[in-house]
Scaffold this motif. Structure first.
Motif, PDB file in Angstrom:
ATOM      1  N   GLN A 128       0.824  -1.215   0.000  1.00  0.00           N
ATOM      2  CA  GLN A 128       0.000   0.000   0.000  1.00  0.00           C
ATOM      3  C   GLN A 128       0.855   1.262   0.000  1.00  0.00           C
ATOM      4  O   GLN A 128       0.488   2.262  -0.619  1.00  0.00           O
ATOM      5  CB  GLN A 128      -0.959  -0.002   1.188  1.00  0.00           C
ATOM      6  CG  GLN A 128      -0.344  -0.112   2.547  1.00  0.00           C
ATOM      7  CD  GLN A 128      -1.378  -0.401   3.633  1.00  0.00           C
ATOM      8  OE1 GLN A 128      -1.954   0.520   4.210  1.00  0.00           O
ATOM      9  NE2 GLN A 128      -1.605  -1.680   3.890  1.00  0.00           N
TER      10      GLN A 128
ATOM     11  N   ILE B  45      -0.922  -7.538  -0.091  1.00  0.00           N
ATOM     12  CA  ILE B  45      -1.057  -7.093  -1.484  1.00  0.00           C
ATOM     13  C   ILE B  45      -0.092  -7.921  -2.324  1.00  0.00           C
ATOM     14  O   ILE B  45       1.063  -8.126  -1.949  1.00  0.00           O
ATOM     15  CB  ILE B  45      -0.762  -5.592  -1.618  1.00  0.00           C
ATOM     16  CG1 ILE B  45      -1.895  -4.778  -0.972  1.00  0.00           C
ATOM     17  CG2 ILE B  45      -0.578  -5.175  -3.078  1.00  0.00           C
ATOM     18  CD1 ILE B  45      -1.677  -3.288  -0.976  1.00  0.00           C
ATOM     19  N   THR B  46      -0.557  -8.410  -3.471  1.00  0.00           N
ATOM     20  CA  THR B  46       0.276  -9.259  -4.310  1.00  0.00           C
ATOM     21  C   THR B  46       1.017  -8.431  -5.358  1.00  0.00           C
ATOM     22  O   THR B  46       0.667  -7.282  -5.627  1.00  0.00           O
ATOM     23  CB  THR B  46      -0.571 -10.316  -5.031  1.00  0.00           C
ATOM     24  OG1 THR B  46      -1.451  -9.650  -5.958  1.00  0.00           O
ATOM     25  CG2 THR B  46      -1.393 -11.137  -4.054  1.00  0.00           C
TER      26      THR B  46
ATOM     27  N   GLU C 273       0.898  -8.954  -8.492  1.00  0.00           N
ATOM     28  CA  GLU C 273      -0.032  -8.705  -9.587  1.00  0.00           C
ATOM     29  C   GLU C 273      -0.939  -7.510  -9.290  1.00  0.00           C
ATOM     30  O   GLU C 273      -1.233  -6.693 -10.174  1.00  0.00           O
ATOM     31  CB  GLU C 273      -0.888  -9.957  -9.830  1.00  0.00           C
ATOM     32  CG  GLU C 273      -0.140 -11.125 -10.442  1.00  0.00           C
ATOM     33  CD  GLU C 273       0.812 -11.808  -9.461  1.00  0.00           C
ATOM     34  OE1 GLU C 273       0.612 -11.661  -8.223  1.00  0.00           O
ATOM     35  OE2 GLU C 273       1.770 -12.474  -9.919  1.00  0.00           O
ATOM     36  N   GLU C 274      -1.375  -7.400  -8.027  1.00  0.00           N
ATOM     37  CA  GLU C 274      -2.219  -6.265  -7.650  1.00  0.00           C
ATOM     38  C   GLU C 274      -1.444  -4.956  -7.741  1.00  0.00           C
ATOM     39  O   GLU C 274      -1.994  -3.919  -8.147  1.00  0.00           O
ATOM     40  CB  GLU C 274      -2.757  -6.470  -6.224  1.00  0.00           C
ATOM     41  CG  GLU C 274      -3.805  -7.567  -6.146  1.00  0.00           C
ATOM     42  CD  GLU C 274      -4.178  -7.930  -4.720  1.00  0.00           C
ATOM     43  OE1 GLU C 274      -5.298  -8.447  -4.518  1.00  0.00           O
ATOM     44  OE2 GLU C 274      -3.344  -7.714  -3.801  1.00  0.00           O
TER      45      GLU C 274
ATOM     46  N   LYS D 229      -1.132  -4.005 -11.413  1.00  0.00           N
ATOM     47  CA  LYS D 229      -2.393  -3.483 -11.924  1.00  0.00           C
ATOM     48  C   LYS D 229      -2.626  -2.049 -11.449  1.00  0.00           C
ATOM     49  O   LYS D 229      -3.057  -1.175 -12.218  1.00  0.00           O
ATOM     50  CB  LYS D 229      -3.553  -4.371 -11.465  1.00  0.00           C
ATOM     51  CG  LYS D 229      -4.909  -3.973 -12.027  1.00  0.00           C
ATOM     52  CD  LYS D 229      -5.992  -4.952 -11.598  1.00  0.00           C
ATOM     53  CE  LYS D 229      -7.348  -4.544 -12.171  1.00  0.00           C
ATOM     54  NZ  LYS D 229      -8.424  -5.494 -11.754  1.00  0.00           N
ATOM     55  N   ALA D 230      -2.288  -1.791 -10.175  1.00  0.00           N
ATOM     56  CA  ALA D 230      -2.506  -0.460  -9.612  1.00  0.00           C
ATOM     57  C   ALA D 230      -1.578   0.578 -10.234  1.00  0.00           C
ATOM     58  O   ALA D 230      -1.984   1.723 -10.457  1.00  0.00           O
ATOM     59  CB  ALA D 230      -2.309  -0.499  -8.097  1.00  0.00           C
TER      60      ALA D 230
END
Length: 452
Positions: free
Chosen positions: A374, A407-408, A410-411, A414-415
């Motif tokens: 994050q 949080i991965t 991949e996430e 994407k973000a």
């Protein structure tokens, strides 16, 4: 009550166990008529050419095999966990414990405090000795488990009881005497807390631990890590620049004294002390072979030496690369220095380096390994990231692509709308990642061995 024996979770193809039709969910009960407590018993029994193995099948049938095998040849079976026993947790309430400073709501495994001597041997974990009985020490000595890594913090028994919030913590120090007499190699650790175990107390601890040379082969001194989540905990303050200079002055005095007598610097300062004091880190020979690397002792020097050596072997060219990299406050100036040198040889390689402030745990936490997904998303959104974002392997859970806050990778991709490459620890891997080359396998250091 704990079930007797150990459930088998895997049988390796072509193994003795497969040949005997030992199967998954069978229970290993005994070897040579004796209970197998943990992996050390199992390995000890395997150091022979003949074993008697008692197995219980899921239907309750018990079968005993007499097995002739090669010396140290394994049966080819695996168990529910590598220790073959429950992990022992820490019963102390240390004033400096990092786990007690974590916010609520994180995954359960992050709150487990291990204090298991067997993991000290297997994985290099540090233990306090406070939950060890006489039979545990005897097993270490019998199996000659070495090295054993010990969280000492102070050799003042009364002060140790206070720091660990355990009335038996001072008495536990006597276990070091037994390990020393048995010639068990040890490493020590001191988490330094301002106004508690520093100054004269630190000098006492160094002096008394040095009496265990050569079997206590090294001791590291690292500053306490303070997060912003310390409500209700012992009031501790961060060290200042002047404090760091005093700590280093004391450590350097003892290093010189002990090296003259033993040829071993023995007491080592974590890299954070040099950064806080504004000093250059010592030369490689000062680190006695980097014996405290995983405690943040010498990681900067090793990284610098590795990438310089790797860069010297490269012939510069005009390849065009535009990428980005993110790290913590601790490593930022050293990685920036390295990138400037890379740019001299590869002028068209552009790496935008971002220093991430740890807002999740607090600004006093500066290592890359405690940066969350994050914080990366918040601070990198809208920044120019180029083709690829490079992140150190230390940011991720071991063997996985997940940050501390779940949080991965991949996430994150994407973000931020950018591909993320995970970079292993070594200077060679760093340079290969920057130049977008495959790392040289024989020079690569496995990720997690040290963290910059």
């Amino acid at each position: 009550m704990k079930e007797k024996g150990h459930r088998i979770t895997k049988v390796l193809p072509g193994s003795i166990a497969e040949e005997l039709e030992i199967a998954v969910d069978d229970i290993l009960l005994e070897i040579n008529g004796k209970e197998v407590v943990d992996i050390f018993d199992y390995r000890y029994f395997m150091d022979d050419t003949y074993v008697e193995v008692l197995i219980r099948k899921p239907n309750g049938e018990e079968i005993e095999w007499d097995i002739d095998k090669e010396y140290q040849e394994d049966l080819g079976i695996e168990f529910e966990n590598g220790l073959m026993d429950k992990y022992r947790s820490c019963k102390n309430k240390c004033m400096f414990c990092f786990i007690d400073q974590m916010p609520k709501g994180m995954r359960e495994t992050l709150y487990f405090k291990d204090d298991d001597a067997r993991l000290s041997f297997l994985q290099g974990n540090y233990i306090t000795l406070t939950n060890m009985k006489e039979k545990d020490i005897e097993r270490i000595i019998f199996y000659h488990l070495t090295p054993i890594n010990i969280s000492v913090h102070t050799t003042n028994p009364e002060l140790r009881c206070k720091m660990l919030h355990n009335r038996f913590a001072g008495e536990a120090l006597k276990q070091i005497d037994k390990l020393y007499k048995a010639e068990i190699t040890m490493n020590g650790q001191i988490v330094l807390c301002k106004g508690v175990n520093d100054g004269k107390e630190l000098e006492r601890t160094i002096r008394e631990l040095s009496a265990y040379l050569p079997y206590m082969q090294s001791v590291s001194v690292v500053p306490v890590g303070l997060t912003k989540h310390r409500e209700g905990l012992y009031p501790l303050e961060p060290f200042s620049k002047e404090d760091a200079k005093e700590v280093l002055s004391l450590i350097h005095h003892w290093q010189n004294k002990l090296y003259q007598k033993y040829g071993n610097h023995f007491i080592h300062a974590g890299d954070e002390w040099y950064i806080l004091a504004g000093y250059h880190v010592p030369k490689e020979e000062r680190y006695d072979g980097y014996c405290q690397l995983e405690n943040g002792v010498g990681m900067i020097r090793l990284f610098q030496n590795e990438w310089k050596e790797a860069l010297a072997e490269k012939k510069g060219d005009n390849r065009k690369i535009s990428i980005s990299m993110a790290t913590g406050k601790l490593a930022y100036p050293y990685i920036r220095q390295a990138l400037l040198k890379v740019a001299e040889k590869f002028p068209n390689v552009t790496v935008r380096l971002y220093q991430i402030t740890n807002e999740f745990f607090g600004e006093h936490i500066t290592v890359a390994g405690l940066i969350t997904g994050q914080d990366l998303i918040k601070q990198l959104t809208g920044q120019e990231l180029g083709e690829i974002l490079l992140l150190p392997a230390a940011m991720f859970r071991s063997g996985e692509q997940v940050f501390l806050d779940d949080i991965t990778k991949e996430e994150l991709e994407k973000a931020l709308q950018v591909k993320v490459n995970i970079v292993k620890s070594s200077g060679q891997d760093f340079l290969s990642a920057v130049l977008m080359e495959e790392p040289v396998a024989e020079k690569s250091r496995e990720g997690g061995k040290y963290e910059l």
